[in-house]
Every structure is written in structure tokens, then in C-alpha cells.
Design a protein around this motif. Structure first.
Motif, short mmCIF file in Angstrom:
data_model
loop_
_atom_site.label_atom_id
_atom_site.label_comp_id
_atom_site.label_asym_id
_atom_site.label_seq_id
_atom_site.Cartn_x
_atom_site.Cartn_y
_atom_site.Cartn_z
N SER A 212 0.75 -1.44 -0.17
CA SER A 212 0.27 -0.23 -0.04
C SER A 212 0.62 1.23 0.02
O SER A 212 1.86 1.52 0.77
CB SER A 212 -1.09 -0.07 0.79
N HIS B 82 -5.18 1.91 9.09
CA HIS B 82 -5.83 2.55 8.68
C HIS B 82 -6.03 2.52 7.17
O HIS B 82 -6.87 2.72 6.68
CB HIS B 82 -6.40 4.18 8.45
N MET B 83 -5.43 1.17 6.49
CA MET B 83 -4.69 1.13 4.81
C MET B 83 -4.69 -0.52 4.97
O MET B 83 -4.50 -0.49 3.33
CB MET B 83 -3.63 1.87 4.57
N SER C 63 -9.65 0.50 2.16
CA SER C 63 -10.90 1.55 2.69
C SER C 63 -10.35 2.66 2.30
O SER C 63 -10.38 3.77 4.00
CB SER C 63 -11.58 0.93 3.39
N TYR C 64 -9.58 3.59 1.78
CA TYR C 64 -8.87 4.68 1.92
C TYR C 64 -9.38 6.19 0.32
O TYR C 64 -8.73 4.57 -0.61
CB TYR C 64 -7.45 4.79 2.15
N TYR D 164 -8.52 10.09 4.21
CA TYR D 164 -9.82 9.62 4.52
C TYR D 164 -10.00 8.48 4.81
O TYR D 164 -9.03 7.48 3.79
CB TYR D 164 -10.29 9.92 3.59
N SER D 165 -10.02 7.11 5.49
CA SER D 165 -10.60 5.63 5.97
C SER D 165 -11.45 5.45 6.80
O SER D 165 -11.86 5.93 7.19
CB SER D 165 -8.97 5.15 6.81
N ALA E 105 -11.69 2.34 7.36
CA ALA E 105 -10.83 1.21 8.28
C ALA E 105 -11.61 0.51 9.26
O ALA E 105 -11.75 -0.40 9.32
CB ALA E 105 -9.78 0.79 8.08
N TRP F 179 -5.38 10.43 13.84
CA TRP F 179 -6.16 10.65 13.46
C TRP F 179 -6.87 10.45 14.14
O TRP F 179 -7.17 10.20 14.96
CB TRP F 179 -6.29 9.06 13.05
#
Length: 401
Positions: free
Chosen positions: A246, A281-282, A286-287, A295-296, A298, A312
Motif C-alpha cells: 500500500s 487505517h490502510m 478503504s482509503y 481519509y479512511s 477501515a 487520526w
């Protein structure tokens, strides 16, 4: 004397007359009047129509399909300042290994007069893209009207093999073309765009383990204008924990995300540094990044991160946005400076034990009140598409056309 047989005959005759009348109407000069307008004038008329209506217009006739796919139309749109974001959705269906991914685009519902009771007035329309290559979330990036698909093996039965393949989807003509290949084949490619360059992180065959993720990552740079790869990889920085496949482009840096940390490459300085903590969060794809903010979704709630706050935070507001189901596939996209959130939701299918799956979508406008607070206003939420087979939601991405 009226008998049941006579009534059936009259009904059949009435139906035939209606069909005949409809065919006559379709063949009247009025139906082709629009196409009798001079081509240049027609281009300027259609160029002023929002792209959300183009999928419907393409159904009018072969001439309209040809017009909407013509390069001249998009040159006129550019000259008139009518370029806009066009949302695309990539799905892998059950026949993915045989036919490749399916692509959809957001469009207005045809023949629909919107009322106050309408959720959105939008649907997902299938885009007829022949011979679409295999795609993965991290391999897709948008540059103008093109969507690049980088480093995905096109042998559908050897998806774990490394690849140097690069293909480009032209979102004006909806056709794929070959692009210059990566200098070497890479595993777990992840791409991002910064200042006219595409940066691709991945693992070379020498540094890849088929049993576990490794810490060795190579990064290559692609000049979008000249369409040339730098043949020498950017001197990398090994992460302390395994590479996740990612990346994120924020604060002018290309962040390569590992399980416990991230490292950031600064193209202006030509150097690496320890990046922000992004991995938590990745991990679920879902980001998305919008105007230098990540933006996330997760952890079930929409959150945001930037270099000013360095932490965050929950995106406030969001009145009317339903909770994402625990096992839902959630994808976010930058849609002209707004968030588009898309997720799947299962529902029983009649009296049978099987389920149908709705693909739901929400458009969220963003407002930054201060350095520590961003609010989201839900503009609409709606079910865009219903699917009765298994599928995976690969990515939601916006191109400019």
C-alpha cells in the motif's frame, strides 16, 4: 356478436398496431432531426451536456455512441472549460478468470423526473470495455482522462507472479492501450501520482518471499509527459516491518506503508524519512487522498489524517450516512473534492436461502472548519446496483473528462 375469440383477435390487432406505430415514430424525420445538425454545432451542444448523461446518450444510436467516443468532443469540452470528474467502479465477478473485470460508471437514471422523495437519481451503468485486463486496488491510478493499470499479471491463473505490465484505460473512448512496461517485474505493486510523475513501489523477485511479506521494497518513477520510466530504481529504504503493498501520496511525499510503520520519499529532496503511522487505517484498501488529506473507513467510521494534526480524527457530521456492515467491502474515492463511499450490503432474495447484494454509494461534501476539524455533509445515499452473484469490489476511481 362479441366472443372471447373475437376479443383476443382485437387485442392482438391493437398490440400489432401499437408496435407498428412505434416503429413508424422511430423512423420519422423528427427522430433523426438532431443528427442532421452540422457536426461542429452538434459537438458544441453535446460538449455542454454533463458526462453523467453520456451513458444514456450513447444508447440513442450508433452515431451518438461514435460522437461520445470521439476525441474531438473532449477537445471541445476542454476548450469550453467543461471538464469534470467521472466516477468509475471496477468489479471482479464470478467469471473474472474467464472474462476479466467489469467496469461501471456513475450516470443519471434515464427517463426519470426527480422528486423530493428521490434518493439520488443516479445508477451504475455497465461500461462495455472489451478485453479488460486484470486489475487490483493498488495497481490503478487516474491521470486526467486516463486510468493506469500497473504491474498486474495478465495470466489469470498466475496472479501471484510478478509483472512489468502497464496498460491505460482511455475514459473518453473506453479502450485499453499498451504503455511502456516497468523496467523490471514487481510483486505487490502500489502506485501513486505526484507532480506529473507516477511512483510505483513493489518487491523485486530477489526480495520477494512466497511464504511471507518481506521488508525490501523498490520504487520506480514514471514521467507522465514523456511516457518514460527511469530505468534505475530510486535508492530505497528498508522498512522495519513487512511491506503491505500500500502507498499514499500526502504532504508532497510518496509514503510506502509497512505493517508497523511507513517510510516517505520526498521527490524534491531525493531522500527518504520515517513517515506517519498509516498502516492501521490502510490494511483493508478503504482509503483515499483528497487535497492532501488521507481519509479512511477501515474501522467502520470515516476518519482523516494530515500532517498538520499528525493524528487520526473522526470525520464529523455525516448525518444520514448508515453504518458500514462489519464485513462490507468499503471503497473511497476523490470525486471532484468530495468523498464517494461505496460498499456492499447483502439482503435476502425472496423466499430462497440465497442473497442478493446491493452496491450502495454516498456522496459527501467536505468542509474544513479549522486545523483540527473537518465536517462531512452527506448529499445523498442510494443503492446503485444489485448483483445476484459473488463479486469483489476492486476500486472506485475518478477520471477527468
Amino acid at each position: 356478436m362479441s366472443t372471447p375469440e373475437n376479443k383476443r383477435k382485437r387485442k392482438r390487432t391493437t398490440t400489432k398496431n401499437k408496435v407498428k406505430k412505434k416503429k413508424q415514430l422511430l423512423s420519422t424525420p423528427q427522430s433523426t432531426l438532431f443528427l442532421s445538425i452540422p457536426y461542429d454545432l452538434l459537438l458544441h451542444i453535446v460538449a455542454r451536456v454533463p458526462v453523467l448523461y453520456y451513458p444514456t446518450l450513447s444508447l440513442v444510436s450508433k452515431s451518438f455512441r461514435s460522437l461520445i467516443a470521439s476525441p474531438e468532443l473532449y477537445k471541445v469540452r476542454s476548450l469550453l472549460g467543461r471538464t469534470e470528474s467521472c466516477l468509475y467502479v471496477c468489479l471482479n465477478m464470478v467469471d473474472h478468470f474467464r472474462k476479466g473485470p467489469n467496469w461501471f460508471t456513475l450516470c443519471r437514471k434515464p427517463d426519470k423526473t426527480l422528486t423530493g422523495k428521490e434518493r439520488s437519481g443516479y445508477i451504475l451503468a455497465r461500461v462495455p470495455i472489451p478485453h479488460s485486463p486484470n486489475a487490483e486496488f493498488s495497481s490503478l491510478v487516474a491521470v486526467g482522462s486516463d486510468i493506469y493499470n500497473i504491474g498486474v499479471n495478465q495470466d489469470r491463473f498466475k496472479l501471484t507472479d510478478c509483472s512489468s505490465s502497464v496498460t491505460i484505460l482511455d475514459c473518453r473512448s473506453h479502450t485499453w492501450r499498451e504503455a511502456p512496461s516497468l523496467p523490471v517485474g514487481l510483486y505487490a505493486c502500489s502506485a501513486g501520482v505526484l507532480d506529473g510523475k507516477i511512483y510505483v513501489a513493489g518487491q523485486s523477485p530477489d526480495g520477494y518471499s512466497s511464504y511471507s511479506l518481506t521488508k525490501s521494497v523498490e520504487v520506480f518513477e514514471f514521467d507522465i509527459k514523456t511516457q518514460v520510466w527511469d530505468p534505475v530504481p530510486i535508492p530505497g529504504r528498508e522498512t522495519k516491518s513487512p511491506y503491505m503493498g500500500s502507498t499514499a501520496c500526502i504532504d508532497g511525499k510518496f509514503n510506502v506503508v509497512a505493517l508497523g510503520e511507513s517510510v516517505a520519499y520526498d521527490p524534491k529532496e531525493g531522500s527518504w524519512d520515517l513517515g506517519p503511522w498509516l498502516s492501521g487505517h490502510m490494511c483493508s484498501y478503504s482509503y483515499c487522498e483528497i487535497e492532501n488529506v488521507l481519509y479512511s473507513a477501515a474501522h467502520g467510521a470515516l476518519m482523516w489524517y494530515d500532517s498538520q494534526v499528525k493524528n487520526w480524527r473522526v470525520l464529523k457530521g455525516l448525518v444520514g450516512l448508515p453504518k458500514f456492515p462489519p464485513c462490507a467491502q468499503v471503497r473511497l474515492a476523490d470525486y471532484g473534492g468530495k468523498i464517494v463511499a461505496m460498499w456492499d450490503l447483502n439482503a435476502p432474495y425472496g423466499n430462497s436461502p440465497s442473497y442478493k447484494t446491493g452496491i450502495w454509494c454516498a456522496e459527501i461534501a467536505l468542509e474544513r472548519l479549522n486545523s483540527c476539524e473537518i465536517w462531512g455533509k452527506v448529499e445523498w445515499v442510494d443503492n446503485m446496483l444489485t448483483i445476484f452473484d459473488s463479486f469483489s469490489l476492486v476500486k472506485v476511481i475518478a477520471a477527468t473528462v
